[in-house]
Design an enzyme around this catalytic site. Structure first.
Site, PDB file in Angstrom:
ATOM      1  N   GLN A   1       0.807  -1.211   0.000  1.00  0.00           N
ATOM      2  CA  GLN A   1       0.000   0.000   0.000  1.00  0.00           C
ATOM      3  C   GLN A   1       0.852   1.278   0.000  1.00  0.00           C
ATOM      4  O   GLN A   1       0.326   2.366  -0.151  1.00  0.00           O
ATOM      5  CB  GLN A   1      -0.937   0.000   1.217  1.00  0.00           C
ATOM      6  CG  GLN A   1      -1.928  -1.154   1.172  1.00  0.00           C
ATOM      7  CD  GLN A   1      -3.010  -1.028   2.213  1.00  0.00           C
ATOM      8  OE1 GLN A   1      -3.411   0.077   2.556  1.00  0.00           O
ATOM      9  NE2 GLN A   1      -3.491  -2.147   2.708  1.00  0.00           N
TER      10      GLN A   1
ATOM     11  N   HIS B   1       2.757  12.109  -2.218  1.00  0.00           N
ATOM     12  CA  HIS B   1       1.727  13.016  -1.714  1.00  0.00           C
ATOM     13  C   HIS B   1       2.013  13.420  -0.273  1.00  0.00           C
ATOM     14  O   HIS B   1       1.903  14.600   0.084  1.00  0.00           O
ATOM     15  CB  HIS B   1       0.356  12.367  -1.808  1.00  0.00           C
ATOM     16  CG  HIS B   1      -0.731  13.190  -1.200  1.00  0.00           C
ATOM     17  ND1 HIS B   1      -1.339  14.231  -1.873  1.00  0.00           N
ATOM     18  CD2 HIS B   1      -1.306  13.171   0.034  1.00  0.00           C
ATOM     19  CE1 HIS B   1      -2.235  14.793  -1.096  1.00  0.00           C
ATOM     20  NE2 HIS B   1      -2.240  14.179   0.063  1.00  0.00           N
TER      21      HIS B   1
ATOM     22  N   TYR C   1     -14.176   6.899   7.530  1.00  0.00           N
ATOM     23  CA  TYR C   1     -14.147   5.603   6.856  1.00  0.00           C
ATOM     24  C   TYR C   1     -13.026   4.743   7.425  1.00  0.00           C
ATOM     25  O   TYR C   1     -13.211   3.557   7.725  1.00  0.00           O
ATOM     26  CB  TYR C   1     -13.961   5.802   5.351  1.00  0.00           C
ATOM     27  CG  TYR C   1     -13.875   4.491   4.587  1.00  0.00           C
ATOM     28  CD1 TYR C   1     -14.994   3.959   3.954  1.00  0.00           C
ATOM     29  CD2 TYR C   1     -12.670   3.795   4.514  1.00  0.00           C
ATOM     30  CE1 TYR C   1     -14.910   2.754   3.270  1.00  0.00           C
ATOM     31  CE2 TYR C   1     -12.582   2.597   3.835  1.00  0.00           C
ATOM     32  CZ  TYR C   1     -13.697   2.073   3.213  1.00  0.00           C
ATOM     33  OH  TYR C   1     -13.613   0.877   2.557  1.00  0.00           O
TER      34      TYR C   1
ATOM     35  N   GLN D   1     -13.382  12.358  -4.062  1.00  0.00           N
ATOM     36  CA  GLN D   1     -12.086  12.925  -4.395  1.00  0.00           C
ATOM     37  C   GLN D   1     -12.127  13.673  -5.721  1.00  0.00           C
ATOM     38  O   GLN D   1     -11.583  14.771  -5.843  1.00  0.00           O
ATOM     39  CB  GLN D   1     -11.033  11.819  -4.464  1.00  0.00           C
ATOM     40  CG  GLN D   1     -10.631  11.275  -3.100  1.00  0.00           C
ATOM     41  CD  GLN D   1      -9.878  12.315  -2.302  1.00  0.00           C
ATOM     42  OE1 GLN D   1     -10.484  13.198  -1.709  1.00  0.00           O
ATOM     43  NE2 GLN D   1      -8.571  12.233  -2.288  1.00  0.00           N
TER      44      GLN D   1
ATOM     45  N   ARG E   1     -11.267  -4.795 -11.734  1.00  0.00           N
ATOM     46  CA  ARG E   1     -11.090  -4.882 -10.284  1.00  0.00           C
ATOM     47  C   ARG E   1     -10.844  -6.344  -9.933  1.00  0.00           C
ATOM     48  O   ARG E   1     -11.747  -7.161  -9.959  1.00  0.00           O
ATOM     49  CB  ARG E   1     -12.319  -4.361  -9.556  1.00  0.00           C
ATOM     50  CG  ARG E   1     -12.688  -2.943  -9.934  1.00  0.00           C
ATOM     51  CD  ARG E   1     -13.878  -2.458  -9.137  1.00  0.00           C
ATOM     52  NE  ARG E   1     -13.485  -2.292  -7.745  1.00  0.00           N
ATOM     53  CZ  ARG E   1     -14.360  -2.262  -6.742  1.00  0.00           C
ATOM     54  NH1 ARG E   1     -15.630  -2.412  -6.968  1.00  0.00           N
ATOM     55  NH2 ARG E   1     -13.942  -2.099  -5.511  1.00  0.00           N
TER      56      ARG E   1
END
Length: 313
Positions: free
Chosen positions: A141, A149, A187, A211, A266
């Site tokens: 991840q 970022h 979340y 977003q 996906r």
């Protein structure tokens, strides 16, 4: 040569100190760029090399309780930032069009400066997102986008509030970003709470839509500058940078939306396709360079992170 280089560095430091807005000079991490740059470089090195190396032969930590507390605290912090941005201009005196940088020291302006600093400082707290990934061995991840970022955002904001802490229309993207983070960290908190809360996370894919809406709002708002007959915003460079930032991330998240929800690419979490050169879990929605799994994605104990990809060893 070395003496000349040192002399130029000292001259640049003196120039920055002279240019630093006196109203924000005494805030933590605002004295010079060396402190914040050192922290962010240490973050990158830890995320990419040191952290994964330390965890290579260790079991992942279970941090659910810590993460629940952290995520809910971030919800409260970002809600406070949103409220303060609204009360210090956006819901009171701003026109939502050509709002100039305020050089005064009025109570409302000082309130705007304070919340701008809190927004900037919150970006350092958010570095814990990556620390949790490392300690829980979620190296898959920690993509290039994630690290970029988290390091680039506070670095650029230091320059913004050092020179123009009451940035007028240049603070709109911070207001919107903090609003989105209220939703995101809520979340995250539910996700970290365990399987019994999974049924409440059906709206996961809509986070990408939120977003995209953020980047559209920011781009449209800042684009007004280019169509107004007259707007004497004091530092046009900020306008150009915010516009480029909004458009860049809109394109990035639009690509993800098309690949994940229109083309239907996906795959299960065991399959790790590449997206823009980075390995991602395609059943986890990305937001602000982050993955919205925060507690429930598979981890890979035989992986190292090399910025833009996970390399199997």
């Amino acid at each position: 040569m070395l003496q000349k280089a040192v002399s130029r560095i000292l001259q640049f430091h003196s120039y920055l100190h002279a240019r630093t807005d006196a109203r924000v000079r005494d805030y933590p991490l605002m004295q010079c760029p060396i402190q914040m740059t050192s922290i962010l470089l240490a973050y990158v090195v830890f995320s990419v090399y040191i952290g994964p190396g330390l965890m290579a032969n260790r079991k992942p930590f279970r941090l659910n309780t810590v993460m629940i507390i952290y995520n809910l605290s971030m919800v409260l912090l970002n809600a406070y930032i949103v409220y303060e941005f609204m009360m210090s201009g956006w819901a009171t005196t701003f026109t939502w069009r050509c709002d100039l940088i305020d050089p005064s020291s009025s109570p409302q302006t000082l309130r705007m400066i304070q919340v701008s600093w809190w927004f900037y400082f919150s970006k350092y707290i958010e570095l814990l997102d990556t620390v949790f990934f490392v300690l829980r061995k979620k190296q898959n991840q920690i993509t290039f986008l994630h690290v970029f970022h988290h390091s680039f955002m506070p670095w650029t904001w230091w320059w913004g509030i050092t020179l123009t802490p009451a940035g007028g229309m240049g603070t709109f993207h911070a207001l919107v970003n903090a609003t989105v983070h209220v939703i995101m960290y809520f979340y995250y908190g539910l996700s970290a709470a365990g399987p019994r809360f999974q049924k409440y996370l059906w709206w996961k894919k809509y986070m990408t839509a939120i977003q995209l809406t953020q980047f559209i709002l920011v781009s449209i708002h800042i684009s007004q500058y280019y169509f107004m007959e007259k707007c004497d915003y004091q530092v046009p460079l900020w306008i150009h940078l915010i516009w480029m930032y909004g458009v860049f991330f809109f394109l990035l998240f639009s690509n993800f939306w098309v690949q994940a929800y229109i083309k239907g690419k996906r795959l299960p979490t065991a399959d790790m396709p590449k997206l823009n050169g980075s390995l991602v879990e395609t059943n986890i929605v990305v937001a602000n360079g982050k993955h919205l799994a925060n507690g429930n994605a598979h981890h890979y104990t035989n992986s190292k992170i090399f910025l833009s990809k996970v390399k199997e060893i």
